[in-house]
Design a protein around this motif. Sequence first.
Motif, short mmCIF file in Angstrom:
data_model
loop_
_atom_site.label_atom_id
_atom_site.label_comp_id
_atom_site.label_asym_id
_atom_site.label_seq_id
_atom_site.Cartn_x
_atom_site.Cartn_y
_atom_site.Cartn_z
N LYS A 187 0.83 -1.19 0.00
CA LYS A 187 0.00 0.00 0.00
C LYS A 187 0.87 1.25 0.00
O LYS A 187 1.88 1.32 0.71
CB LYS A 187 -0.92 0.04 1.24
CG LYS A 187 -1.92 -1.10 1.31
CD LYS A 187 -2.96 -1.02 0.21
CE LYS A 187 -3.99 -2.15 0.34
NZ LYS A 187 -4.95 -2.13 -0.80
N VAL A 188 0.48 2.24 -0.80
CA VAL A 188 1.15 3.53 -0.77
C VAL A 188 0.74 4.23 0.51
O VAL A 188 -0.45 4.50 0.74
CB VAL A 188 0.75 4.38 -2.00
CG1 VAL A 188 1.25 5.81 -1.85
CG2 VAL A 188 1.30 3.75 -3.27
N VAL A 189 1.71 4.52 1.40
CA VAL A 189 1.38 5.11 2.70
C VAL A 189 1.80 6.57 2.81
O VAL A 189 1.29 7.30 3.66
CB VAL A 189 1.99 4.30 3.86
CG1 VAL A 189 1.46 2.87 3.85
CG2 VAL A 189 3.51 4.31 3.78
N ALA A 190 2.74 7.01 1.98
CA ALA A 190 3.20 8.40 2.03
C ALA A 190 3.94 8.74 0.75
O ALA A 190 4.45 7.85 0.07
CB ALA A 190 4.11 8.63 3.24
N ALA A 191 3.98 10.03 0.44
CA ALA A 191 4.69 10.46 -0.77
C ALA A 191 5.05 11.93 -0.64
O ALA A 191 4.43 12.69 0.12
CB ALA A 191 3.82 10.25 -2.01
N GLY A 192 6.06 12.34 -1.39
CA GLY A 192 6.48 13.73 -1.40
C GLY A 192 7.29 14.02 -2.65
O GLY A 192 7.97 13.13 -3.17
N GLN A 193 7.22 15.24 -3.13
CA GLN A 193 7.98 15.62 -4.31
C GLN A 193 9.37 16.12 -3.89
O GLN A 193 9.52 16.88 -2.95
CB GLN A 193 7.27 16.72 -5.10
CG GLN A 193 7.95 17.06 -6.42
CD GLN A 193 7.12 17.98 -7.29
OE1 GLN A 193 6.10 18.50 -6.87
NE2 GLN A 193 7.56 18.17 -8.52
N TYR A 194 10.41 15.66 -4.63
CA TYR A 194 11.76 16.06 -4.28
C TYR A 194 12.52 16.74 -5.42
O TYR A 194 13.62 17.26 -5.22
CB TYR A 194 12.57 14.87 -3.77
CG TYR A 194 12.77 13.75 -4.78
CD1 TYR A 194 13.88 13.74 -5.64
CD2 TYR A 194 11.87 12.70 -4.86
CE1 TYR A 194 14.07 12.72 -6.54
CE2 TYR A 194 12.06 11.68 -5.77
CZ TYR A 194 13.16 11.68 -6.61
OH TYR A 194 13.34 10.67 -7.51
N LYS A 195 11.94 16.76 -6.62
CA LYS A 195 12.63 17.44 -7.72
C LYS A 195 11.62 17.94 -8.74
O LYS A 195 10.63 17.29 -9.04
CB LYS A 195 13.63 16.51 -8.39
CG LYS A 195 14.63 17.22 -9.30
CD LYS A 195 15.81 16.31 -9.67
CE LYS A 195 16.75 16.16 -8.52
NZ LYS A 195 18.01 15.45 -8.90
N ARG A 196 11.93 19.14 -9.29
CA ARG A 196 11.11 19.72 -10.36
C ARG A 196 12.06 20.39 -11.35
O ARG A 196 12.72 21.36 -11.02
CB ARG A 196 10.11 20.73 -9.80
CG ARG A 196 9.29 21.46 -10.85
CD ARG A 196 8.28 22.39 -10.21
NE ARG A 196 7.20 21.63 -9.58
CZ ARG A 196 6.30 22.17 -8.75
NH1 ARG A 196 6.40 23.45 -8.42
NH2 ARG A 196 5.34 21.43 -8.23
N GLU A 197 12.13 19.82 -12.55
CA GLU A 197 13.02 20.31 -13.61
C GLU A 197 14.44 20.54 -13.09
O GLU A 197 15.01 21.63 -13.20
CB GLU A 197 12.43 21.59 -14.24
CG GLU A 197 11.11 21.33 -14.96
CD GLU A 197 10.62 22.53 -15.73
OE1 GLU A 197 11.33 23.55 -15.74
OE2 GLU A 197 9.53 22.43 -16.33
N ASN A 198 14.97 19.51 -12.48
CA ASN A 198 16.36 19.49 -11.97
C ASN A 198 16.59 20.37 -10.76
O ASN A 198 17.72 20.47 -10.27
CB ASN A 198 17.37 19.87 -13.07
CG ASN A 198 17.54 18.73 -14.07
OD1 ASN A 198 17.51 17.57 -13.71
ND2 ASN A 198 17.73 19.09 -15.34
#
Length: 261
Positions: A187-198
Amino acid sequence: MNKVKVKWLVEPEIFEEDAFPLLNALETLNVPYVVCKFGTDYHEFIRQKVQDANDYVFYGSYQFVTCAKKQVPYVTVFCDDLKYKCSYYYPRFGEYLFNSNYVLLPFGDLNRMRHDIFKGSMLRYASSLFFKSDSFKNITGKVVKKEEGFDYFLNGWKGRVEKEELVLISDSKFIAEEWRVVVVDKKVVAAGQYKRENETVRISDVPPAVLEYAQLVVDSVENPDKAWILDVCANEHDELSVLEIGPFSCCGLYACDCEAV
């Protein structure tokens, strides 16, 4: 039945930005934990702190969790070296992979085959290449110009990689955004964005489409572990793919909700 409390053994200095959110989450949830200082004698630390067969979760450097896995086999270490090799999970994730056009060659054969590899290959039209060692614990991926790539890795990796170490070579493509997803019990329990266009970012608000895609992948493939990391990326057309996977016990959590984890 009362749920057994799990004791975490954490080496927070390895993931400095995750240290306080993770430790705060453990305290908020009343989950016992012990901190291991970077550079400590891991064998002695484990001998002193792990004295019975209660549940433990190790989180820290690859060296830390590997030592734990060897020294006390009953503890929980989410880091199976084999299953995070490209040669293992690429054939299993196939259609979902961002680098789906690839070849794997032993490092010792790169120079001999540098001109032949593109003849009739799916990489023959690529102007830039993505190189990555097979094992997640060796050298991370890098994008280079086609001809420069071979020289870069032949010179840069010499003495650092064994001749039999497989090297993944893929065509280089534009990545618009990247997200880290934590998976537990399929199950996907958590997520976060760590990069946007380098550019490095830390954004906890993740689009529903990314979460849905991640769960689709999790439901469709052989999960490598009870807890693991799935990195999802989007191209310039907002098409989602699997960038790579990693072992939970020695991967950063970035903007993921630590309490949820």
